[in-house]
Design a protein around this motif. Structure first.
Motif, short mmCIF file in Angstrom:
data_model
loop_
_atom_site.label_atom_id
_atom_site.label_comp_id
_atom_site.label_asym_id
_atom_site.label_seq_id
_atom_site.Cartn_x
_atom_site.Cartn_y
_atom_site.Cartn_z
N THR A 1 -38.97 54.78 0.93
CA THR A 1 -38.40 55.74 -0.01
C THR A 1 -37.91 54.97 -1.23
N GLU A 2 -37.64 55.68 -2.28
CA GLU A 2 -37.29 55.05 -3.54
C GLU A 2 -36.06 54.16 -3.39
N ALA A 3 -36.18 52.93 -3.82
CA ALA A 3 -35.05 52.00 -3.78
C ALA A 3 -34.37 51.99 -5.15
N PHE A 4 -33.07 52.14 -5.15
CA PHE A 4 -32.29 52.11 -6.39
C PHE A 4 -31.65 50.74 -6.52
N PHE A 5 -31.85 50.13 -7.66
CA PHE A 5 -31.32 48.79 -7.89
C PHE A 5 -30.05 48.82 -8.73
N GLY A 6 -29.20 47.85 -8.48
CA GLY A 6 -28.05 47.62 -9.35
C GLY A 6 -28.51 46.82 -10.57
N GLN A 7 -27.56 46.55 -11.45
CA GLN A 7 -27.89 45.83 -12.70
C GLN A 7 -27.99 44.33 -12.49
N GLY A 8 -27.60 43.88 -11.33
CA GLY A 8 -27.75 42.47 -11.03
C GLY A 8 -26.51 41.65 -11.37
N THR A 9 -26.36 40.53 -10.72
CA THR A 9 -25.33 39.54 -11.05
C THR A 9 -26.05 38.26 -11.45
N ARG A 10 -25.75 37.80 -12.67
CA ARG A 10 -26.37 36.55 -13.12
C ARG A 10 -25.47 35.39 -12.70
N LEU A 11 -25.97 34.56 -11.81
CA LEU A 11 -25.22 33.38 -11.36
C LEU A 11 -25.77 32.15 -12.07
N THR A 12 -24.88 31.45 -12.71
CA THR A 12 -25.24 30.19 -13.36
C THR A 12 -24.46 29.08 -12.70
N VAL A 13 -25.18 28.11 -12.15
CA VAL A 13 -24.54 26.96 -11.53
C VAL A 13 -24.70 25.78 -12.49
#
Lengths: 110, 114
Positions: free
Chosen positions: B101-113
């Motif tokens: 079924t349709e997956a809804f995504f979040g806006q993401g977390t940008r991790l910078t190490v």
């Protein structure tokens, strides 16, 4: 081993013309295929899907074609609009896991 | 809520530090998925949950990565002792009933190490 491949990293199309985005896969166990659209700094948004038992699914300007024997699917957008400019990802679904291709950047020029 | 909420949007960590990312799925969705996107390219599957139970963890680097989905709390993805190659955008997605079924995504977390 890339199970889903989008061989064209980018595609440029004139507004009003047809955009055709292609996707190849190797995993015969995929039972659904999905297309997602992604704008910069946003999460992917679902566009259209197709069951592996179908060969075509249409939703407005978007049509997805599936050729199981060739393990190939394509997304047709007609007519293309400048707002369609984004990165398009195709994905195969098997066992509750989505496997994505590398994406194709579509640019629709006014 | 009606959208997948991921926090924070950006996270910067020194090498060796811990990073913790959060995801609140859409209300009523019982499946949660975590993906890692490196260099704007492919989405690498990490782990999925069915409610609070791990459904599939075949993509998880076991040594430093862990994840949880506890009742009445946002789901979390934790990276102990971050490395430079962990720098990526981490996306969370939720579905009502399985990935077909349709997956809804979040806006993401940008991790910078760094």
């Amino acid at each position: 081993d890339q199970q889903v491949k989008q061989n064209s990293p980018s595609l440029s199309v004139q507004e009003g013309r047809i955009s055709i985005l292609n996707c190849d896969y190797t995993n015969s166990m995929f039972d659904y295929f999905l297309w997602y659209k992604k704008y910069p700094a946003e999460g992917p948004t679902f566009l259209i899907s197709i069951s592996s038992i179908k060969d075509k699914n249409e939703d407005g300007r978007f049509t997805v074609f599936l050729n199981k024997s060739a393990k190939h699917l394509s997304l047709h957008i007609v007519p293309s609009q400048p707002g369609d400019s984004a990165v398009y990802f195709c994905a195969g679904s098997a066992g509750n896991m989505l496997t994505f291709g590398g994406g194709t950047r579509l640019m629709v020029k006014p | 809520g009606e959208e997948v909420a991921q926090t924070p949007k950006h996270l910067v960590r020194g090498e060796g530090q811990k990073a913790k990312l959060y995801c609140a799925p859409i209300k009523g969705h019982s499946y949660v998925f975590w993906y890692q996107q490196v260099l704007k390219n492919e989405f690498k599957f990490l782990i999925s949950f069915q409610n609070e139970n791990v459904f599939d963890e075949t993509g998880m680097p076991k040594e430093r990565f862990s994840a949880k989905c506890l009742p009445n709390s946002p789901c979390s993805l934790e990276i102990q002792a971050t490395k430079l190659e962990d720098s990526a955008v981490y996306f969370c997605a939720s579905t009502r009933g399985g990935i077909t079924t349709e997956a809804f995504f979040g806006q993401g977390t940008r991790l910078t190490v760094v």
